[in-house]
Design a protein around this motif. Structure first.
Motif, PDB file in Angstrom:
ATOM      1  N   PRO A  77     -65.005 -43.044 -28.513  1.00  0.00           N
ATOM      2  CA  PRO A  77     -65.832 -44.034 -27.978  1.00  0.00           C
ATOM      3  C   PRO A  77     -65.585 -44.424 -26.674  1.00  0.00           C
ATOM      4  O   PRO A  77     -66.551 -45.110 -26.073  1.00  0.00           O
ATOM      5  CB  PRO A  77     -65.518 -45.294 -29.187  1.00  0.00           C
ATOM      6  CG  PRO A  77     -64.623 -44.571 -30.319  1.00  0.00           C
ATOM      7  CD  PRO A  77     -64.162 -43.386 -29.641  1.00  0.00           C
ATOM      8  N   ILE A  78     -64.349 -44.555 -26.477  1.00  0.00           N
ATOM      9  CA  ILE A  78     -64.261 -45.254 -25.001  1.00  0.00           C
ATOM     10  C   ILE A  78     -64.865 -44.198 -23.861  1.00  0.00           C
ATOM     11  O   ILE A  78     -65.467 -44.647 -23.004  1.00  0.00           O
ATOM     12  CB  ILE A  78     -62.683 -45.251 -24.686  1.00  0.00           C
ATOM     13  CG1 ILE A  78     -62.026 -46.189 -25.519  1.00  0.00           C
ATOM     14  CG2 ILE A  78     -62.494 -45.491 -23.286  1.00  0.00           C
ATOM     15  CD1 ILE A  78     -60.563 -46.310 -25.440  1.00  0.00           C
ATOM     16  N   VAL A  79     -64.624 -42.867 -24.167  1.00  0.00           N
ATOM     17  CA  VAL A  79     -65.275 -42.219 -23.075  1.00  0.00           C
ATOM     18  C   VAL A  79     -66.942 -42.112 -23.190  1.00  0.00           C
ATOM     19  O   VAL A  79     -67.580 -42.225 -22.200  1.00  0.00           O
ATOM     20  CB  VAL A  79     -64.804 -40.732 -23.282  1.00  0.00           C
ATOM     21  CG1 VAL A  79     -65.243 -39.839 -22.044  1.00  0.00           C
ATOM     22  CG2 VAL A  79     -63.240 -40.634 -23.378  1.00  0.00           C
ATOM     23  N   LEU A  80     -67.214 -42.258 -24.344  1.00  0.00           N
ATOM     24  CA  LEU A  80     -68.683 -42.448 -24.515  1.00  0.00           C
ATOM     25  C   LEU A  80     -69.370 -43.884 -23.738  1.00  0.00           C
ATOM     26  O   LEU A  80     -70.388 -43.488 -23.147  1.00  0.00           O
ATOM     27  CB  LEU A  80     -69.094 -42.452 -25.962  1.00  0.00           C
ATOM     28  CG  LEU A  80     -70.718 -42.680 -26.183  1.00  0.00           C
ATOM     29  CD1 LEU A  80     -71.257 -41.341 -25.864  1.00  0.00           C
ATOM     30  CD2 LEU A  80     -70.906 -42.580 -27.673  1.00  0.00           C
ATOM     31  N   ASP A  81     -68.658 -44.582 -23.767  1.00  0.00           N
ATOM     32  CA  ASP A  81     -69.045 -45.920 -23.182  1.00  0.00           C
ATOM     33  C   ASP A  81     -69.001 -45.774 -21.754  1.00  0.00           C
ATOM     34  O   ASP A  81     -69.947 -46.174 -21.230  1.00  0.00           O
ATOM     35  CB  ASP A  81     -67.928 -46.988 -23.617  1.00  0.00           C
ATOM     36  CG  ASP A  81     -68.461 -48.419 -22.926  1.00  0.00           C
ATOM     37  OD1 ASP A  81     -67.431 -49.393 -22.824  1.00  0.00           O
ATOM     38  OD2 ASP A  81     -69.414 -48.620 -22.261  1.00  0.00           O
ATOM     39  N   SER A  82     -67.870 -45.141 -21.116  1.00  0.00           N
ATOM     40  CA  SER A  82     -67.832 -44.979 -19.702  1.00  0.00           C
ATOM     41  C   SER A  82     -68.856 -44.084 -19.453  1.00  0.00           C
ATOM     42  O   SER A  82     -69.758 -44.155 -18.377  1.00  0.00           O
ATOM     43  CB  SER A  82     -66.526 -44.340 -19.436  1.00  0.00           C
ATOM     44  OG  SER A  82     -65.475 -44.955 -19.913  1.00  0.00           O
ATOM     45  N   GLY A  83     -69.270 -42.940 -19.991  1.00  0.00           N
ATOM     46  CA  GLY A  83     -70.181 -42.045 -19.697  1.00  0.00           C
ATOM     47  C   GLY A  83     -71.650 -42.485 -19.731  1.00  0.00           C
ATOM     48  O   GLY A  83     -72.510 -42.225 -18.927  1.00  0.00           O
ATOM     49  N   TYR A  84     -71.919 -43.257 -20.767  1.00  0.00           N
ATOM     50  CA  TYR A  84     -73.371 -43.686 -21.109  1.00  0.00           C
ATOM     51  C   TYR A  84     -73.577 -44.521 -19.953  1.00  0.00           C
ATOM     52  O   TYR A  84     -74.876 -44.578 -19.497  1.00  0.00           O
ATOM     53  CB  TYR A  84     -73.157 -44.356 -22.303  1.00  0.00           C
ATOM     54  CG  TYR A  84     -74.689 -44.661 -22.958  1.00  0.00           C
ATOM     55  CD1 TYR A  84     -75.409 -45.874 -22.718  1.00  0.00           C
ATOM     56  CD2 TYR A  84     -75.614 -43.422 -23.369  1.00  0.00           C
ATOM     57  CE1 TYR A  84     -76.711 -45.883 -23.265  1.00  0.00           C
ATOM     58  CE2 TYR A  84     -76.706 -43.400 -24.004  1.00  0.00           C
ATOM     59  CZ  TYR A  84     -77.228 -44.832 -23.701  1.00  0.00           C
ATOM     60  OH  TYR A  84     -78.488 -44.932 -24.343  1.00  0.00           O
ATOM     61  N   PHE A  85     -72.732 -45.570 -19.491  1.00  0.00           N
ATOM     62  CA  PHE A  85     -73.031 -46.580 -18.583  1.00  0.00           C
ATOM     63  C   PHE A  85     -72.580 -46.099 -17.095  1.00  0.00           C
ATOM     64  O   PHE A  85     -72.677 -46.816 -16.379  1.00  0.00           O
ATOM     65  CB  PHE A  85     -72.537 -47.841 -18.967  1.00  0.00           C
ATOM     66  CG  PHE A  85     -73.094 -48.542 -20.136  1.00  0.00           C
ATOM     67  CD1 PHE A  85     -72.646 -48.346 -21.281  1.00  0.00           C
ATOM     68  CD2 PHE A  85     -74.491 -49.251 -20.086  1.00  0.00           C
ATOM     69  CE1 PHE A  85     -73.130 -49.058 -22.381  1.00  0.00           C
ATOM     70  CE2 PHE A  85     -74.872 -49.479 -21.163  1.00  0.00           C
ATOM     71  CZ  PHE A  85     -74.389 -49.433 -22.096  1.00  0.00           C
ATOM     72  N   LEU A  86     -72.531 -44.743 -17.095  1.00  0.00           N
ATOM     73  CA  LEU A  86     -72.157 -44.498 -15.543  1.00  0.00           C
ATOM     74  C   LEU A  86     -73.500 -44.606 -14.720  1.00  0.00           C
ATOM     75  O   LEU A  86     -74.550 -44.030 -15.094  1.00  0.00           O
ATOM     76  CB  LEU A  86     -71.870 -42.841 -15.642  1.00  0.00           C
ATOM     77  CG  LEU A  86     -71.225 -42.261 -14.338  1.00  0.00           C
ATOM     78  CD1 LEU A  86     -69.787 -42.898 -14.068  1.00  0.00           C
ATOM     79  CD2 LEU A  86     -70.979 -40.841 -14.597  1.00  0.00           C
ATOM     80  N   PRO A  87     -73.354 -45.117 -13.444  1.00  0.00           N
ATOM     81  CA  PRO A  87     -74.573 -45.359 -12.612  1.00  0.00           C
ATOM     82  C   PRO A  87     -74.765 -44.002 -12.061  1.00  0.00           C
ATOM     83  O   PRO A  87     -74.183 -43.562 -11.240  1.00  0.00           O
ATOM     84  CB  PRO A  87     -74.004 -46.334 -11.502  1.00  0.00           C
ATOM     85  CG  PRO A  87     -72.452 -46.484 -11.587  1.00  0.00           C
ATOM     86  CD  PRO A  87     -72.138 -45.980 -12.864  1.00  0.00           C
ATOM     87  N   ILE A  88     -75.686 -43.482 -12.398  1.00  0.00           N
ATOM     88  CA  ILE A  88     -75.912 -42.103 -12.175  1.00  0.00           C
ATOM     89  C   ILE A  88     -76.128 -41.854 -10.703  1.00  0.00           C
ATOM     90  O   ILE A  88     -75.708 -40.811 -10.181  1.00  0.00           O
ATOM     91  CB  ILE A  88     -77.036 -41.573 -13.084  1.00  0.00           C
ATOM     92  CG1 ILE A  88     -76.666 -41.589 -14.494  1.00  0.00           C
ATOM     93  CG2 ILE A  88     -77.502 -39.928 -12.684  1.00  0.00           C
ATOM     94  CD1 ILE A  88     -77.603 -40.830 -15.413  1.00  0.00           C
ATOM     95  N   ARG A  89     -76.873 -42.558  -9.995  1.00  0.00           N
ATOM     96  CA  ARG A  89     -77.388 -42.208  -8.657  1.00  0.00           C
ATOM     97  C   ARG A  89     -76.082 -42.336  -7.693  1.00  0.00           C
ATOM     98  O   ARG A  89     -75.999 -41.412  -6.992  1.00  0.00           O
ATOM     99  CB  ARG A  89     -78.526 -43.293  -8.202  1.00  0.00           C
ATOM    100  CG  ARG A  89     -78.992 -42.717  -6.879  1.00  0.00           C
ATOM    101  CD  ARG A  89     -80.078 -43.796  -6.348  1.00  0.00           C
ATOM    102  NE  ARG A  89     -79.557 -45.137  -6.320  1.00  0.00           N
ATOM    103  CZ  ARG A  89     -80.377 -45.830  -5.708  1.00  0.00           C
ATOM    104  NH1 ARG A  89     -81.474 -45.717  -5.252  1.00  0.00           N
ATOM    105  NH2 ARG A  89     -79.781 -47.174  -5.471  1.00  0.00           N
ATOM    106  N   SER A  90     -75.532 -43.386  -7.997  1.00  0.00           N
ATOM    107  CA  SER A  90     -74.062 -43.440  -7.157  1.00  0.00           C
ATOM    108  C   SER A  90     -73.150 -42.412  -7.372  1.00  0.00           C
ATOM    109  O   SER A  90     -72.609 -41.669  -6.393  1.00  0.00           O
ATOM    110  CB  SER A  90     -73.495 -44.756  -7.344  1.00  0.00           C
ATOM    111  OG  SER A  90     -74.323 -45.832  -7.664  1.00  0.00           O
TER     112      SER A  90
END
Lengths: 187, 772
Positions: free
Chosen positions: B95-108
């Motif tokens: 869950p932690i990694v999913l959280d980080s990955g899902y809200f990763l600011p993709i463009r930056s």
């Protein structure tokens, strides 16, 4: 399509105000913004990038000459050249025209963001408009008026209820404009 | 009777009225209790908000864990067996990694991907090998009594403690609004260093058990590294696409849409674990790939649900982990060795600092914005250790003689970095960033002008864009549009237009309310100038301002001026969902002001009443689709009373239904030029609707639709209640599809707001202004 200006060597700062590498990048960027490949940009193209900026339309307006509806590549570069970081050890000889990114020109750019009717003064109305754009909705009318009043008082010496460019410049003399109004990667 | 009685040996004489059966529910019960306890702690901290400013949450949780652990230890109770490696890696980490990955600011992220990978991979390697070697070196010192630790074990330990954990750091960075580059590099580095660490750990633990290390083993190690990394990414992307494809068909089963997201990500994780490749990379890549397409396919409610649940799971996992860290610290048997542990701490700092320095020097020439010393300090100091190291330490094989020492050392390093660095990073960063200007005697002028300049610079930077990786991004976007979107997105055109449409109408309502309520200056736009004239003419005396007034003004300005746009903040606040109120407000106001500014009197005279307004394609009624009855009011009111205002919105072409899309003027559709002319010519025939009375702003008209276009994006991601609309929109879709002949323009990169706003004239409904 506009022919791409030849990247000039760095010496000709007065003609092409940025270096060759930057020019190339700017051209790529220009082409990216110019989604329909017309060879010039219209205000919509620019506004696409500035939608979340409270003064976005003013910034866009600064790219267009009065009466013009399009920006070609040289104008695009010329405007952006204002934001090059100032070189510190440029030799000052009176013959060379003032480069686009001098402190004075940067200030003039900012001044003209206020002064939309180009009369050389920031009138109270213009100031109020800008303030309104930059402030959130919670600020009331009276508060806005007082702020504008105070701002004009501080800067207005000749009692015409407006801020002229000299006063504008004077009030910002302690601010490091060169640093504030420079974009690093235009170097 | 047996149902009531859990213990068969207790043969009751009578019917038991009240029995207890604890062992049956023990496990779920305890899990729930622990979770509740952790959540209460979380609530508790936020009650007193100031704590969380100075002390990062991770510290607080560890402290609570320590307390609870102390309590448990004193009553000789065993901690829950929740810390077996399986539980951690299979249940708590995803869950932690999913959280980080899902809200990763993709463009930056993609703009900085080179730097991120550089720091993550090479940095972690540097750290591990450096620390390992130096620890091995000091192992030879007899005084410490640790000669029995050989090189492999040292390296293994070093790999464990070089995993950087982002939690505390990012928290602080957000508050200080550190620059975007630094933020994304730290964020990305932490994410990927976890993956790298796990890989290294596996490698080294394998190697540690071997007697002799051959050169070919090293080579194999490197090869394995690539397999693991790239394999993880590959699996992730694969599952991401499958998930996206699945959501294409879920329009009838909206309730279980979120489930697919979670199941597929988890599946990606597990499959990667199956093949012993980097599961963290897998789940992150899965989330990244999935997010973009899924958010277009699923309903608004599902989207919100997904985000909330992802955040919730991530949050609770993180809390639990730190909590257990505290508990276990007290309850395990420690083996303390001053020399080893102190040197470990020292080397950790040393190598991280050195690593950042050296790596930055090497990568700076390749960056468009090089890192300066402050950034480097932030990077180096922000290397906190956390959960991953902790878990890895526990899963060390027992064959390692000094396992307890390693565990103790790991815990020591974690506690030290989290507490000391976590608490001190905030003051230090502020200290370094301190503004040198004198804050109190700044005049109002300077404050206003400075803010204007900052906004200008933000705008100019946006215009210049970031130009690294442009070529690849462009290519990818083209591929995306041509292939991927067609396959993966349900109906890549009409669907979102309806929702966006609805939202726009709602927002326009809201805008209208705002206008009337807040007594906006521009509401009296025509009269503003006259107002000013009056004021001048009345020769009012010059107002004097007291010091208190000035102070109030400064306060007002500093509190109410819009913040400079930060590209990362909206998406990456780790403990909160994305919040884009400010940009939205800006857009609403700009839109409103544009509308008002186009309210010139001269329009009124030129519109023949015979023109049919708007907006709806013939034969369609608006009322059925949109809940608010007010909408009907608008229609009727406008038709009757405000023909002029409507004309402002509806661009020419009202005659044919096909022409209902004069949105083409927005210029985002390929066919713009042709339809534009068509519009113009037809408009002409209706009596010069397009005479542009405004001088000097001939492009204002064309700007106008553009504003609307951008109205949508920030709104898109919010919790509109457009769900109902979405569900009933099949019929609309059909119609829309017919009207929209052209392809939509390539949407911007995933994390950005979408450009695909509908330009349906329905939007153009003029608002009913109650004042008038």
């Amino acid at each position: 399509m506009n022919p791409e200006p030849e990247p000039e060597p760095r010496l000709n700062l007065c003609v092409i105000p940025v270096s060759a590498a930057v020019l190339l990048r700017l051209h790529q960027r220009f082409q990216f913004l110019d989604k329909d490949s017309r060879g010039h940009l219209r205000s919509e193209d620019l506004e696409a990038e500035l939608s979340e900026n409270p003064i976005g339309d003013r910034i866009v307006g600064a790219f267009f000459q009065p009466g013009q509806e399009t920006v070609d590549f040289p104008s695009f570069v010329r405007v952006l050249a204002h934001f090059r970081p100032t070189e510190k050890n440029r030799t000052r000889d009176g013959v060379q025209p003032e480069p686009a990114n001098s402190r004075n020109r940067k200030l003039k750019f900012a001044f003209q963001l206020y002064d939309q009717d180009r009369d050389g003064k920031i009138s109270r109305t213009e100031l109020l408009q800008v303030l309104r754009e930059m402030l959130g909705l919670q600020v009331t009318e009276e508060q806005l008026q007082s702020i504008a009043e105070r701002a004009i008082q501080e800067a207005d010496l000749d009692r015409d209820d407006a801020i002229c460019f000299d006063k504008f410049r004077k009030s910002l003399e302690k601010v490091d404009i060169d640093h504030k109004m420079s974009v690093r990667f235009l170097e | 009777i047996d149902d009531f009685c859990a213990y068969p040996e207790d043969v009751p004489s009578n019917l038991p009225v009240f029995t207890m059966d604890y062992p049956r529910i023990q496990i779920p019960f305890e899990i729930t209790l622990w979770m509740l306890l952790a959540s209460f702690a979380k609530i508790g901290f936020h009650v007193y908000h100031k704590i969380t400013i100075w002390v990062p949450e991770s510290c607080l949780f560890i402290s609570i864990g320590l307390i609870v652990g102390a309590i448990m230890h004193s009553v000789h109770e065993e901690p829950p067996a929740a810390l077996s490696s399986n539980v951690f890696f299979l249940y708590m980490l995803p869950p932690i990694v999913l959280d980080s990955g899902y809200f990763l600011p993709i463009r930056s992220f993609f703009e900085n991907v080179g730097t991120v990978l550089w720091f993550a991979v090479v940095g972690t390697l540097w750290n591990s090998i450096g620390i390992g070697m130096s620890l091995f070196a000091i192992c030879h010192i007899e005084a410490f009594g640790v000669q029995d630790i050989n090189l492999q074990e040292n390296l293994l330990f070093a790999a464990i403690i070089s995993a950087v954990d982002p939690v505390a750091v990012l928290n602080v960075f957000e508050d200080i609004s550190v620059n975007e580059q630094l933020y994304i590099v730290v964020f990305g580095e932490c994410l990927f260093s976890d993956a790298v660490t796990v890989v290294l750990y596996n490698m080294f633990s394998f190697v540690a058990e071997m007697e002799v290390v051959e050169p070919e083993d090293v080579f194999l190690g490197v090869a394995r590294f690539f397999v693991v990394g790239l394999g993880g990414m590959g699996f992730g992307v694969l599952f991401g696409f499958v998930a996206a494809f699945t959501t294409r068909f879920t329009s009838r089963v909206r309730e279980i849409e979120p489930l697919f997201i979670f199941m597929f990500s988890y599946l990606a994780y597990l499959v990667a674990e199956l093949f012993a490749i980097s599961s963290i990379m897998a789940i992150v890549c899965c989330a990244l790939t999935m997010k973009y397409y899924v958010e277009e396919n699923v309903s608004q409610r599902s989207c919100t649900t997904i985000r909330h649940v992802v955040k919730m799971l991530g949050s609770i996992s993180e809390t639990l982990i730190f909590f257990f860290l505290g508990v276990v610290t007290i309850t395990t048997d420690h083996e303390w060795n001053w020399g080893y542990i102190l040197f470990t701490l020292l080397f950790t700092f040393l190598w991280r600092g050195l690593g950042v320095l050296v790596l930055t020097q090497i990568i700076n020439p390749f960056r468009t914005i090089p890192f300066n010393m402050k950034d480097q300090f932030g990077l180096a100091y922000g290397g906190l250790r956390g959960a991953i190291s902790f878990a890895l330490a526990f899963t060390l094989p027992d064959s390692i003689g000094r396992k307890q020492l390693f565990v103790t050392a790991t815990i020591a390093v974690i506690l030290f970095t989290v507490f000391l660095q976590g608490i001190s990073i905030r003051p230090l960063t502020e200290f370094i960033n301190v503004r040198r200007t004198n804050r109190d005697i700044e005049s109002i002028n300077v404050e206003i002008h400075s803010r204007l300049m900052e906004h200008t610079m933000a705008g100019v930077e946006d215009l210049c864009g970031q130009w690294s990786h442009f070529y690849w991004k462009d290519k990818f976007m083209k591929f995306n549009n041509r292939v991927l979107r067609r396959v993966l997105i349900r109906d890549s055109r009409a669907e979102s237009s309806i929702v966006a449409l609805y939202k726009k109408l709602e927002l326009q309502n809201a805008m209208e309310i705002l206008d009337t309520v807040s007594g906006d200056i521009s509401a009296a736009a025509p009269s503003l100038v006259s107002l000013e004239q009056e004021k001048k003419e009345s020769a009012k005396p010059k107002k004097t301002f007291m010091a208190q007034d000035l102070k109030n003004m400064h306060n007002l300005l500093s509190k109410n001026m819009y913040k400079i746009r930060q590209r990362t903040v909206a998406f990456t606040s780790k403990y909160a969902l994305p919040n884009d109120n400010q940009p939205r407000e800006i857009l609403i106001r700009r839109h409103a002001s544009i509308r008002r500014s186009l309210r010139p009197g001269s329009f009124q005279s030129t519109i023949p009443n015979s023109q049919k307004y708007f907006s709806l394609p013939t034969g369609q009624s608006l009322g059925s689709k949109y809940p608010s009855a007010r909408r009907n009011d608008h229609e009727t009111m406008s038709e009757v009373a405000y023909p002029t205002r409507r004309s402002r919105f509806s661009q020419p072409k009202r005659s044919s239904s096909g022409a209902m899309m004069p949105l083409h003027r927005l210029g985002t559709l390929k066919e713009v030029p042709s339809t534009d002319f068509l519009n113009e010519s037809q408009g002409e025939s209706f009596g010069k609707v397009h005479s542009k009375p405004r001088t000097g702003s001939s492009h204002s008209d064309s700007r106008f639709p553009a504003h609307r276009r951008h109205f949508d994006p920030p709104v898109d991601n919010n919790n509109g209640s457009a769900d109902d609309v979405r569900n009933e929109d099949e019929a609309e879709e059909e119609q829309q599809r017919q009207h929209r002949g052209a392809l939509r323009p390539p949407p911007s990169w995933a994390a950005e707001p979408r450009d695909d706003t509908p330009r349906n004239p329905l939007l153009r409904q003029p608002q009913w202004n109650p004042k008038k």
